[in-house]
Write a protein that holds these residues in place. Sequence first.
Motif, PDB file in Angstrom:
ATOM      1  N   VAL A  43      87.406  59.562  91.770  1.00 44.58           N
ATOM      2  CA  VAL A  43      86.386  58.529  91.932  1.00 44.58           C
ATOM      3  C   VAL A  43      87.043  57.209  92.321  1.00 44.58           C
ATOM      4  O   VAL A  43      87.921  56.708  91.611  1.00 44.58           O
ATOM      5  N   ALA A  44      86.625  56.639  93.442  1.00 43.17           N
ATOM      6  CA  ALA A  44      87.189  55.372  93.918  1.00 43.17           C
ATOM      7  C   ALA A  44      86.083  54.344  94.082  1.00 43.17           C
ATOM      8  O   ALA A  44      85.218  54.474  94.953  1.00 43.17           O
ATOM      9  N   ASP A  45      86.091  53.317  93.239  1.00 38.69           N
ATOM     10  CA  ASP A  45      85.105  52.236  93.283  1.00 38.69           C
ATOM     11  C   ASP A  45      85.714  51.040  92.585  1.00 38.69           C
ATOM     12  O   ASP A  45      86.407  51.193  91.575  1.00 38.69           O
ATOM     13  N   ASP A  58      93.921  51.461  98.595  1.00 37.46           N
ATOM     14  CA  ASP A  58      95.305  51.930  98.665  1.00 37.46           C
ATOM     15  C   ASP A  58      95.636  52.822  97.473  1.00 37.46           C
ATOM     16  O   ASP A  58      96.386  53.796  97.591  1.00 37.46           O
ATOM     17  N   ALA A  59      95.051  52.509  96.319  1.00 32.12           N
ATOM     18  CA  ALA A  59      95.262  53.350  95.140  1.00 32.12           C
ATOM     19  C   ALA A  59      94.613  54.720  95.347  1.00 32.12           C
ATOM     20  O   ALA A  59      95.168  55.745  94.930  1.00 32.12           O
ATOM     21  N   PRO A  89      88.257  45.712  97.358  1.00 35.96           N
ATOM     22  CA  PRO A  89      89.266  44.703  97.687  1.00 35.96           C
ATOM     23  C   PRO A  89      90.504  45.347  98.285  1.00 35.96           C
ATOM     24  O   PRO A  89      90.827  46.499  97.991  1.00 35.96           O
ATOM     25  N   GLY A  90      91.196  44.594  99.149  1.00 36.46           N
ATOM     26  CA  GLY A  90      92.381  45.151  99.791  1.00 36.46           C
ATOM     27  C   GLY A  90      91.960  46.136 100.861  1.00 36.46           C
ATOM     28  O   GLY A  90      91.151  45.821 101.732  1.00 36.46           O
ATOM     29  N   MET A  91      92.468  47.346 100.802  1.00 36.61           N
ATOM     30  CA  MET A  91      92.101  48.386 101.760  1.00 36.61           C
ATOM     31  C   MET A  91      90.686  48.882 101.483  1.00 36.61           C
ATOM     32  O   MET A  91      90.373  49.277 100.366  1.00 36.61           O
ATOM     33  N   ASP A  92      89.828  48.838 102.492  1.00 32.48           N
ATOM     34  CA  ASP A  92      88.452  49.279 102.271  1.00 32.48           C
ATOM     35  C   ASP A  92      88.348  50.805 102.304  1.00 32.48           C
ATOM     36  O   ASP A  92      89.308  51.519 102.632  1.00 32.48           O
ATOM     37  N   GLY A  93      87.163  51.302 101.959  1.00 32.40           N
ATOM     38  CA  GLY A  93      86.965  52.732 101.867  1.00 32.40           C
ATOM     39  C   GLY A  93      87.067  53.465 103.193  1.00 32.40           C
ATOM     40  O   GLY A  93      87.466  54.625 103.231  1.00 32.40           O
TER      41      GLY A  93
END
Length: 223
Positions: A7-9, A38-39, A59-63
């Motif tokens: 899960v990435a959010d 990035d994570a 934030p940082g690298m988007d999806g």
Amino acid sequence: MSVRVLVADDQAIVRAGFAAILTAEADMTVVGEAAEGDAAVAMAAELAPDLVLMDIRMPGMDGLTATRLITRYSSRVRVLLLTTFDLDAYVYEALRAGASGYLLKDAEPDALLAAIRGVAAGDGVLAPAVTGRLIAAFAQGAPVSPETTGALSNLTHRERETLTLVATGLSNAEVGERLGVAVGTVKVHVSVVLNKLSLRDRVQATIFAYESGLIRPSGLSTP
């Protein structure tokens, strides 16, 4: 077998909510959570999940970038994008980036679970609210790619017929009815088409059909 999900959010409460929904299912396991793109990329490489549930704006690298990197380096990991943004541009870019599905965050839990199972099984998923506009956008303005057009020559006539029907959104059963063949035969044709064209799933096949010019703006296939 359990579907292993990452899960990435960027919102902790959202990640916790998704994790709670998924872990309550006997056939799903949450293997990790990422707060940034990035994570998510790093964890996908390390944990090798079956599916990444990916937010677009982080934030940082988007999806979208994270999706592109994950699908570029792994043909097995699939990405289902879940976002609050019901915008055509995001849908198009998400699918071009390699996503196998796109749902809005207001989807019901049952719809989310069905989407995860579908994507994990190799089917593509699009939110009903955006499917029609996406197809219309391809039909009206998607450029025909010489590379994809040339690849069509690798398909037999029956395989081109199958691809055309799949790209219009028909199920295997519906394709079988149109072609007068059994569902098992349709599955074989679909599998062969995906392998010949190096495509991940039915969503990628739909993009290919429009970008190759196989489906014209009128919605009819080319000869």
